[in-house]
Design a protein around this motif. Structure first.
Motif: not given
Length: 407
Positions: A127-140
């Protein structure tokens, strides 16, 4: 959120540093991995921190994650996102563990797992650095924490998970506002898709250790332990290790605390606990290697530590070796037996990954790696309520005579 955080605050971040080459990177800029393809570590002006606050100051604050704000990277209070990150308790398990065994029960955190620690910090910095879209892999559990915090501050989120991820995790990710997709593969297969999309500019890659700030959230486990143990440390820590962010973070926390003069040079033996069906760190440790090769055909009931290859493998191995600890693998039968023992003997419902730490402690005790007199902390990384449990099929028919002797 801590009421002391109502105004903008001073932070002591000086720069970021490549964990393998030491190359310096500017703070306040968006970074992924270093140019060497390795995690970046946040560095602080610890002399200035020492001049600004004391242990007494820390002890006087409410015992939440944000009490450690001078050792955390968020510069603007307005960028903090919070769901109430408490200091998690140390719970004795004298029957299933022993008289000196404590479980740090991370299942009490928001979204029910220790992933909240890392993701609250990473999302706040995004948020502080201006990111507006995130993707991530996860096991849950990481996906659930990301979904909750990103939704809370309006960041669009895409989560990819292996198709056998526990159903409750998939549903909570979706319920908390992320778009979640099942993938016919393992977490690193999901990560490859995330990485490709990031390279095409579709989103920012939030994979484990591919951004610098999850470590800073996870290191609060080590900061808390120091305070909870009266500014000393336990003799041994058993940590369920997939990507290993928390183990790396705690090791960093201990170093920072020593530089501040708040603890001495003594360190716990760090035990990186893996499942025998996915144990790349254990194999590398036993072979004396600095990096761990990918574990093929990974399989275990402890989905959270089913990580075939960790980008921070060398940092995990360094911490384990420097501490005099070991990397240990335990089988699924031992994991499930430990979960049952803690629940039925001590009333504490562990997740499978937490059960792995209890099984590994028993193994270490039997082989002389630790003694019964050692003060030991096991990490239960999530509430056991998220995981399948054995059926309880007994029923009574109230219209029939009740055999009270059988109850």
């Amino acid at each position: 959120m801590n009421e002391n955080l109502t105004t903008d605050r001073e932070t002591f971040v000086t720069h970021l540093e490549c964990s393998i080459t030491g190359e310096r990177y500017e703070a306040d800029q968006l970074h992924g991995l270093s140019r060497a393809g390795r995690p970046l570590l946040v560095r602080y002006d610890l002399d200035a921190v020492r001049s600004a606050i004391s242990r007494d100051t820390i002890e006087a604050r409410p015992t939440d994650l944000w009490r450690w704000r001078e050792l955390l990277p968020v510069r603007q209070t307005s960028n903090i996102v919070s769901l109430g990150e408490i200091e998690t308790p140390l719970v004795p398990i004298p029957k299933s563990g022993g008289p000196n065994v404590l479980v740090k029960d991370e299942g009490r955190l928001p979204t029910g797992s220790f992933k909240a620690r890392g993701l609250v910090m990473a999302v706040a910095m995004a948020k502080e650095l201006g990111v507006t879209r995130i993707a991530m892999p996860t096991n849950g559990n990481a996906g659930a924490a990301l979904a909750a915090y990103a939704t809370r501050c309006g960041i669009e989120t895409i989560v990819l998970c292996p198709d056998d991820t526990p159903e409750i995790n998939v549903r909570e990710i979706a319920m908390q506002g992320a778009r979640v997709w099942r993938v016919n593969g393992l977490i690193d297969d999901c990560g490859a898709i995330v990485g490709k999309g990031a390279a095409e500019g579709r989103w920012f890659d939030f994979s484990t250790l591919k951004e610098p700030y999850r470590i800073e959230g996870k290191k609060t486990m080590g900061l808390e332990l120091a305070a909870q143990f009266g500014w000393k440390l336990p003799d041994a820590i058993f940590y369920p290790t997939g990507g290993g962010t928390g183990l790396i973070g705690m090791w960093k926390a201990f170093d920072e605390l020593e530089q501040l003069g708040w603890i001495g040079s003594e360190r716990p033996k760090m035990f990186a606990v893996q499942a025998s069906g996915c144990a790349p760190i254990v194999r590398a440790f036993e072979a004396g290697e600095e990096h761990a090769e990918r574990w093929e055909d990974a399989s275990t009931v402890a989905a959270g530590i089913r990580v075939p290859k960790a980008v921070g493998d060398f940092l995990i191995l360094r911490a384990v070796r420097e501490s005099g600890g070991q990397a240990l693998a335990v089988g699924d039968p031992a994991i499930l037996k430990a979960v049952e023992a803690a629940a039925k003997q001590d009333g504490l419902l562990l997740c499978p990954e937490g059960g792995a730490t209890l099984a590994a402690y028993r193994q270490a005790l039997n082989t002389g790696l630790v003694d019964e007199d050692d003060h030991v902390v096991l990490f239960n990384c999530a509430t056991g309520l998220k995981y399948p449990m054995p059926e309880a099929p007994q029923a009574l028919d109230r219209t029939q005579a009740i055999d009270f002797d059988a109850l």
